[in-house]
Design a protein around this motif. Structure first.
Motif, PDB file in Angstrom:
ATOM      1  N   PHE A  79       0.828  -1.203   0.000  1.00  0.00           N
ATOM      2  CA  PHE A  79       0.000   0.000   0.000  1.00  0.00           C
ATOM      3  C   PHE A  79       0.866   1.259   0.000  1.00  0.00           C
ATOM      4  CE2 PHE A  79      -2.413   3.374   2.094  1.00  0.00           C
ATOM      5  CZ  PHE A  79      -3.569   3.384   1.339  1.00  0.00           C
ATOM      6  N   CYS A 134       2.855   1.632  -3.329  1.00  0.00           N
ATOM      7  CA  CYS A 134       1.996   1.980  -4.461  1.00  0.00           C
ATOM      8  C   CYS A 134       1.484   3.408  -4.342  1.00  0.00           C
ATOM      9  CB  CYS A 134       0.836   1.000  -4.569  1.00  0.00           C
ATOM     10  SG  CYS A 134       1.283  -0.595  -5.300  1.00  0.00           S
ATOM     11  N   MET A 135       1.306   3.869  -3.106  1.00  0.00           N
ATOM     12  CA  MET A 135       0.860   5.251  -2.928  1.00  0.00           C
ATOM     13  C   MET A 135       1.927   6.242  -3.401  1.00  0.00           C
ATOM     14  SD  MET A 135      -2.227   5.258  -1.972  1.00  0.00           S
ATOM     15  CE  MET A 135      -2.442   6.969  -1.455  1.00  0.00           C
ATOM     16  N   LYS A 136       3.184   5.813  -3.433  1.00  0.00           N
ATOM     17  CA  LYS A 136       4.254   6.683  -3.939  1.00  0.00           C
ATOM     18  C   LYS A 136       4.146   6.890  -5.445  1.00  0.00           C
ATOM     19  CE  LYS A 136       7.489   5.249  -0.303  1.00  0.00           C
ATOM     20  NZ  LYS A 136       8.752   4.527   0.019  1.00  0.00           N
ATOM     21  N   LYS A 149       0.956   6.660  -7.025  1.00  0.00           N
ATOM     22  CA  LYS A 149      -0.501   6.580  -7.149  1.00  0.00           C
ATOM     23  C   LYS A 149      -1.021   7.224  -8.425  1.00  0.00           C
ATOM     24  CE  LYS A 149      -1.134  10.710  -4.280  1.00  0.00           C
ATOM     25  NZ  LYS A 149      -1.755  11.254  -3.040  1.00  0.00           N
ATOM     26  N   ASP A 150      -0.233   8.128  -9.033  1.00  0.00           N
ATOM     27  CA  ASP A 150      -0.691   8.786 -10.260  1.00  0.00           C
ATOM     28  C   ASP A 150      -0.815   7.815 -11.426  1.00  0.00           C
ATOM     29  OD1 ASP A 150      -0.774  11.150  -8.902  1.00  0.00           O
ATOM     30  OD2 ASP A 150       1.173  11.872  -9.615  1.00  0.00           O
ATOM     31  N   PHE A 166      -2.386   5.040 -11.251  1.00  0.00           N
ATOM     32  CA  PHE A 166      -3.638   4.307 -11.105  1.00  0.00           C
ATOM     33  C   PHE A 166      -4.852   5.179 -11.399  1.00  0.00           C
ATOM     34  CE2 PHE A 166      -0.676   2.425  -7.954  1.00  0.00           C
ATOM     35  CZ  PHE A 166      -0.584   1.147  -8.483  1.00  0.00           C
ATOM     36  N   ARG A 179      -7.814   3.794 -10.178  1.00  0.00           N
ATOM     37  CA  ARG A 179      -8.365   3.497  -8.861  1.00  0.00           C
ATOM     38  C   ARG A 179      -7.384   2.585  -8.130  1.00  0.00           C
ATOM     39  NH1 ARG A 179     -14.554   1.734  -8.612  1.00  0.00           N
ATOM     40  NH2 ARG A 179     -14.081   2.164  -6.426  1.00  0.00           N
ATOM     41  N   PHE A 180      -7.265   2.802  -6.828  1.00  0.00           N
ATOM     42  CA  PHE A 180      -6.356   1.964  -6.033  1.00  0.00           C
ATOM     43  C   PHE A 180      -6.831   1.945  -4.588  1.00  0.00           C
ATOM     44  CE2 PHE A 180      -2.794   1.469  -3.103  1.00  0.00           C
ATOM     45  CZ  PHE A 180      -2.284   0.253  -3.533  1.00  0.00           C
ATOM     46  N   MET A 195      -6.721  -2.667  -7.923  1.00  0.00           N
ATOM     47  CA  MET A 195      -6.334  -1.504  -8.715  1.00  0.00           C
ATOM     48  C   MET A 195      -6.893  -1.550 -10.125  1.00  0.00           C
ATOM     49  SD  MET A 195      -2.419  -2.770  -9.112  1.00  0.00           S
ATOM     50  CE  MET A 195      -2.463  -3.115  -7.360  1.00  0.00           C
TER      51      MET A 195
END
Length: 778
Positions: free
Chosen positions: A395, A398-400, A402-403, A405, A407-408, A417
């Protein structure tokens, strides 16, 4: 040596914390230690944990918003307003939906339920479903196991004039939905326990609505709580504990029929729920509309229950088949790409509902985080699931990025995702960079937490029964894993495909069986009489009415040098050992004909190779006997192998040939002196018959005489030297070679395994070996 597949993390014993149990004779030392490992360090906490009490559950009214929610529901019931229970398609959502619907029906509510389709609607509330509910005359919607992130959908419901009550347990976002009431432990500052499952929150709501403790709903609570993998501590432990008891005697025709399909009889365990009941309920929502599972749990008709349970069983089998097919395709893609970091595979036509299961299987096989995506070429997108390894927070990482995605969402070990197709390669590159920056090679290994090392004497049915007091096991209360180190009395492969391992340990008069499912490929790497370390769970094996303790082995390793005995075999399979070794060395020239399969760039050397060329290696294969034990000693001490394979095969053994005695030499020489000659061709047979000597013995003695210049051999005639120099037989090189060769064969080829293993161990440890041991064997 043989390395474990996983990393073993031993929990250190804290003697200080176990002292509080010193006056508790009813609790065994092992159980005391296991309780301390679970953070239990008072007598009261131990009693509460070992004997869960429903009185310890917190009051439903402690949840913020409970009074408002109950008031609105009772108003709806009194005014005959239509109430819609809006659920999720997994086992927690299905059981939550069934539970709250059952409670509302008991109260006489005008109610129904709705679960969105995974493929056409996705997870959680959506505007289209809310519009349809409004059109059908519903005035109150209650979500279960979903809704906490539905900010926009809540506003839409308000715009339609619908009242919305959210009950959920997922992580709250920065902004909460504008709902009439939100029942959520993590949104209730004064509620003591924050980790309830969705069905646990629904149960609290039902309890407050009904005005009493609805014990008959606990079977549903057990399914959702255990299947959703929430921590089985505190309230969850109590609810699961009593829920399993209720599930064992449930009167719900649907659950009884499903238990029958799973062949579950007697007491239902958390493993029954986690591996049998839960996956079958989940399978419905993975392949089609989850409403079928709710209908199965709700029905009171026995025939309908049998039919629906059979449909659910068939769907689960279909799910398994789909998973197996996708796994094969995914593994082929992984093998083609030869990716070292995160595994990302994508293909059109894959079923989105099972991709999380596929990702989990890829993680277990490749020890890498995995993302599995189904491609939608028309939309130019990919949608799927991800699973990770303990060392990599999926998590946060992936948030690093996030652009990338559309949706995630998820947590450290699992996520879902959607992203544009063009972003897949970019995502893989960025996540691989993060992995290389943060992880070491050791981080990729799976982890096994080991509670304690036990002796064979400590493992018995009584201990297994004591450990069962810690059940139900699950997140935050794992089933204890124990370590045993013992030389096994027998190891063998079992199963139709020989893919399982059966091990038996004996200590004094005690015996313990071990079964390692899927560990059959380890069999070739376990040598005779090596101390074997295994980790696993202990339980009871019951067969033909006999009960005895056993250990279900999860992993194994051997910490010491191993000696593998292939002596006498004409052909040897060495490929598995070479593939398992980081480095190896083969001693012996032109031995390819002895191998079932010749490795690429097969690395062969001989005993006369310059010893400077020998470097430390994992494994040594000895195909030929040395001419000198000293040559072997130098090589072994130089390379210090963890594993030694004895691959000797003798066609012509010197040791098995009788060695001429000193009297034999005297008699033969006296005969030559007396006659003045010996015609090798004409006199050989007569001499063999007269003295009962073999041809080989006669020729050997002649060659020794010739080397010592006792005789002259010309044109097949051996004549005595008229002026020989007085010399001892031991001065003959042939004589000494024959003795040394015989001793080498005796030691390395004909000696017993135990003595030979000790001898090699002493070589590795560079311990001086007495001269007589080198000369005369073990």
């Amino acid at each position: 040596m043989f390395k474990s597949k996983a990393k073993w993390n031993f929990i250190e014993e804290d003697a200080e914390k176990t002292r509080w149990m010193g006056d508790s004779p009813d609790i065994s030392p092992v159980i005391k230690e296991l309780l301390v490992q679970r953070g239990i360090n008072t007598s009261d906490a131990a009693i509460e944990f070992l004997s869960p009490n429903k009185e310890s559950l917190f009051m439903p009214e402690d949840l913020l918003g409970m009074d408002v929610a109950c008031e609105r529901v009772h108003k709806a019931i009194n005014q005959n307003e239509k109430i819609l229970v809006f659920g999720d398609y997994d086992a927690d959502g299905v059981s939550s939906t069934t539970l709250l619907l059952s409670a509302l029906q008991e109260l006489g509510a005008n109610c129904d339920y709705y679960i969105p389709n995974r493929f056409t609607e996705g997870y959680g509330p959506n505007e289209q479903a809310f519009s349809a509910a409004k059109d059908q005359g519903f005035q109150l919607i209650i979500t279960v196991d979903c809704g906490i992130a539905s900010v926009q959908e809540a506003s839409f419901a308000e715009s339609l004039g619908l009242d919305l009550i959210i009950t959920d347990h997922h992580e709250p976002q920065e902004k909460l939905p504008e709902a009439l009431a939100i029942l959520h432990p993590k949104c209730s500052p004064t509620y003591p326990f924050k980790e309830l499952a969705g069905v646990g929150v629904a149960f609290k709501f039902a309890q407050e609505l009904l005005g009493y403790f609805p014990e008959h709903l606990l079977d549903l609570v057990a399914i959702g709580t255990i299947a959703d993998l929430v921590p089985l501590i505190n309230e969850n432990r109590i609810l699961a504990y009593y829920g399993l008891q209720m599930l064992s005697v449930t009167k719900r025709p649907g659950l009884r029929a499903l238990k029958k399909q799973c062949k579950i009889e007697g007491n239902v365990t958390e493993e029954n729920v986690g591996f049998l009941l839960g996956p079958r309920i989940n399978a419905v929502g993975r392949l089609q509309d989850a409403g079928l599972a709710v209908e199965m749990l709700m029905t009171q008709d026995e025939d309908e229950a049998e039919h629906l349970a059979e449909v659910v069983q068939n769907l689960n089998q279909e799910r398994q088949q789909i998973v197996n097919e996708i796994v094969k395709e995914a593994e082929a893609l992984v093998n083609e790409s030869n990716i070292k970091g995160i595994t990302i595979v994508a293909k059109e036509g894959w079923n989105e509902g099972v991709l999380g299961i596929v990702a989990s299987k890829l993680v277990r096989k490749y020890d890498r985080p995995a993302i599995v995506l189904a491609i939608n070429s028309e939309k130019g997108t990919a949608k799927g699931s991800a699973r990770s390894i303990p060392a990599f927070d999926l998590f946060q990482n992936c948030m690093k990025v996030k652009d990338y995605f559309t949706r995630f969402g998820g947590h450290s070990q699992a996520a879902g995702m959607t992203l544009p197709l063009d972003n897949i390669s970019l995502l893989q590159h960025e996540l691989n960079e993060l992995i290389q920056e943060t992880l070491t090679e050791d981080d990729f290994k799976q982890e096994i937490t080991v509670s304690k090392t036990l002796s064979i004497q400590e493992i018995n049915e009584e201990l297994v029964n004591e450990i069962s007091q810690l059940a139900p096991f699950g997140m935050a209360n794992p089933k204890p894993t124990f370590h045993i180190k013992q030389v096994p009395s027998s190891v063998r492969q079992i199963g139709a495909m020989q893919n399982h391992l059966k091990i038996q340990f004996n200590q004094e008069s005690l015996m313990l069986d071990g079964i390692g499912f899927g560990l059959g490929d380890s069999f070739p790497f376990i040598s005779d009489k090596s101390p074997l370390s295994v980790v696993g769970e202990i339980g009871i094996n019951e067969w033909n009415g006999n009960r005895k303790a056993q250990i279900v082995i999860q992993d194994l390793q051997i910490d010491e040098q191993q000696l593998f005995d292939h002596r006498g075999k004409k052909q040897i399979e060495i490929m598995p050992f070479i593939e398992n070794a980081n480095s190896y060395l083969a001693i012996g020239n032109d031995v390819e004909h002895r191998l079932k399969q010749v490795p690429v760039n097969f690395n062969q050397m001989s005993y006369i190779t310059d010893k400077e060329f020998f470097d430390p290696v994992d494994t040594v294969f000895l195909f030929e006997l040395p001419d000198s034990l000293d040559d072997l000693r130098i090589i072994i001490q130089k390379v210090k192998p963890a594993n030694i394979h004895l691959c000797f095969h003798l066609e012509d053994s010197q040791y098995l040939k009788s060695f001429p005695s000193r009297e034999d030499f005297k008699q033969f020489y006296a005969l030559i002196i007396k006659r003045g000659y010996f015609d090798i061709k004409k006199d050989l047979f007569a001499l063999m018959k007269g003295y009962d000597w073999t041809e080989e013995r006669i020729r050997f003695m002649l060659n020794v005489f010739f080397e010592l210049e006792f005789v002259i051999i010309e044109s097949g005639l051996a004549k005595p030297n008229t002026s020989p120099t007085k010399r001892k037989l031991q001065e003959s090189r042939l004589y000494q070679q024959r003795i040394e060769r015989s001793d080498i064969e005796k030691k390395l080829y004909y000696s017993n395994y135990d003595d030979l293993k000790k001898w090699f161990q002493r070589l590795i440890e560079d311990v001086d070996i007495p001269k007589e041991e080198l000369t005369y064997g073990l």
